[in-house]
Design a protein around this motif. Structure first.
Motif, short mmCIF file in Angstrom:
data_model
loop_
_atom_site.label_atom_id
_atom_site.label_comp_id
_atom_site.label_asym_id
_atom_site.label_seq_id
_atom_site.Cartn_x
_atom_site.Cartn_y
_atom_site.Cartn_z
N GLY A 7 36.22 -54.90 -28.90
CA GLY A 7 37.57 -54.41 -29.15
C GLY A 7 37.78 -53.77 -30.51
O GLY A 7 38.87 -53.26 -30.79
N GLY A 8 36.78 -53.81 -31.35
CA GLY A 8 36.91 -53.19 -32.65
C GLY A 8 36.96 -51.67 -32.55
O GLY A 8 36.71 -51.09 -31.48
N GLY A 9 37.30 -51.05 -33.65
CA GLY A 9 37.36 -49.59 -33.66
C GLY A 9 38.03 -49.09 -34.91
O GLY A 9 38.26 -49.85 -35.86
N LEU A 10 38.36 -47.82 -34.89
CA LEU A 10 39.03 -47.16 -36.01
C LEU A 10 40.51 -47.00 -35.68
O LEU A 10 40.85 -46.50 -34.60
N VAL A 11 41.35 -47.41 -36.60
CA VAL A 11 42.78 -47.31 -36.38
C VAL A 11 43.46 -46.96 -37.70
O VAL A 11 42.94 -47.29 -38.78
N GLN A 12 44.58 -46.29 -37.61
CA GLN A 12 45.32 -45.95 -38.82
C GLN A 12 46.14 -47.15 -39.29
O GLN A 12 46.49 -48.03 -38.51
N ALA A 13 46.44 -47.15 -40.56
CA ALA A 13 47.27 -48.22 -41.12
C ALA A 13 48.59 -48.31 -40.34
O ALA A 13 49.20 -47.29 -40.01
N GLY A 14 48.98 -49.55 -40.06
CA GLY A 14 50.17 -49.77 -39.25
C GLY A 14 49.88 -49.91 -37.78
O GLY A 14 50.77 -50.30 -37.00
N GLY A 15 48.67 -49.59 -37.38
CA GLY A 15 48.30 -49.64 -35.97
C GLY A 15 47.90 -51.03 -35.51
O GLY A 15 47.97 -52.00 -36.28
N SER A 16 47.46 -51.10 -34.26
CA SER A 16 47.13 -52.38 -33.64
C SER A 16 45.79 -52.29 -32.91
O SER A 16 45.38 -51.22 -32.45
N LEU A 17 45.16 -53.44 -32.82
CA LEU A 17 43.95 -53.59 -32.02
C LEU A 17 43.97 -54.98 -31.40
O LEU A 17 44.56 -55.90 -31.97
N ARG A 18 43.29 -55.12 -30.28
CA ARG A 18 43.10 -56.44 -29.70
C ARG A 18 41.61 -56.71 -29.53
O ARG A 18 40.92 -55.97 -28.83
N LEU A 19 41.16 -57.74 -30.21
CA LEU A 19 39.77 -58.15 -30.08
C LEU A 19 39.64 -59.20 -28.98
O LEU A 19 40.56 -60.00 -28.77
N SER A 20 38.49 -59.18 -28.33
CA SER A 20 38.20 -60.17 -27.30
C SER A 20 36.89 -60.87 -27.62
O SER A 20 35.97 -60.25 -28.17
N CYS A 21 36.81 -62.12 -27.27
CA CYS A 21 35.59 -62.90 -27.44
C CYS A 21 35.33 -63.62 -26.13
O CYS A 21 36.13 -64.49 -25.75
N THR A 22 34.26 -63.26 -25.47
CA THR A 22 33.94 -63.85 -24.17
C THR A 22 32.67 -64.66 -24.29
O THR A 22 31.69 -64.22 -24.88
N ALA A 23 32.71 -65.84 -23.69
CA ALA A 23 31.55 -66.73 -23.74
C ALA A 23 30.78 -66.68 -22.44
O ALA A 23 31.32 -66.37 -21.38
N SER A 24 29.51 -67.00 -22.56
CA SER A 24 28.64 -66.91 -21.39
C SER A 24 28.71 -68.14 -20.51
O SER A 24 28.28 -68.12 -19.38
N ARG A 25 29.27 -69.21 -21.05
CA ARG A 25 29.28 -70.45 -20.27
C ARG A 25 30.64 -71.12 -20.32
O ARG A 25 31.40 -70.93 -21.26
N ARG A 26 30.92 -71.93 -19.33
CA ARG A 26 32.20 -72.59 -19.22
C ARG A 26 32.45 -73.59 -20.34
O ARG A 26 33.59 -73.94 -20.60
N THR A 27 31.40 -74.06 -21.00
CA THR A 27 31.60 -75.05 -22.06
C THR A 27 32.48 -74.51 -23.17
O THR A 27 33.02 -75.25 -23.97
N PHE A 28 32.62 -73.23 -23.24
CA PHE A 28 33.50 -72.58 -24.20
C PHE A 28 34.90 -73.14 -24.12
O PHE A 28 35.59 -73.26 -25.13
N SER A 29 35.34 -73.47 -22.92
CA SER A 29 36.72 -73.89 -22.73
C SER A 29 37.02 -75.25 -23.33
O SER A 29 38.18 -75.63 -23.47
N ASN A 30 36.01 -76.01 -23.71
CA ASN A 30 36.22 -77.34 -24.30
C ASN A 30 36.20 -77.31 -25.83
O ASN A 30 36.34 -78.35 -26.47
#
Length: 123
Positions: A7-30
């Motif tokens: 989700g990273g990238g180049l944006v102008q000041a005042g702008g918005s971005l949304r980063l995502s982090c996805t895990a490979s296994r369900r243990t992430f949820s704990n």
């Protein structure tokens, strides 16, 4: 557990971005998940963290009121919504999964780390 930050990238000041982090296994949820960032010449710093249920979130003072961390355990994904971005937010952003279910600010509390995604904010 592998973590994939995106989700990273180049944006102008005042702008918005949304980063995502996805895990490979369900243990992430704990586990709590945190976002950290590192910019050239600076130490890695805590940005935001969220506990395993998503009910408790913590932020660095520098991003409080502008960034929002959330998670969707059904999708094994944690998000970082970043608004009102400023040039000083430019950094590589990393997500990490903690040893425990409780949020922590110290990098030592985190076991698995993603590869990082670059956020560049132009003035």
């Amino acid at each position: 557990v592998q973590l994939q930050a995106s989700g990273g990238g180049l944006v102008q000041a005042g702008g918005s971005l949304r980063l995502s982090c996805t895990a490979s296994r369900r243990t992430f949820s704990n586990n709590a998940v945190g976002w950290f960032r590192r910019s050239p010449g600076r130490e890695r710093e805590f940005v935001a963290g969220i506990n395993w249920r998503g009910g408790d979130a913590y932020y660095a003072d520098s991003v409080k009121g502008r960034f929002t961390i959330s998670r969707d355990n059904a999708k094994n994904t944690v998000y970082l919504e970043m608004n009102s971005l400023q040039p000083e937010d430019t950094a590589v952003y990393y997500c990490a999964s903690a040893y425990s279910s409780a949020t922590a600010k110290s990098p030592d509390a985190y076991r698995y780390w993603g590869q990082g995604t670059l956020v560049t904010v132009s003035s």
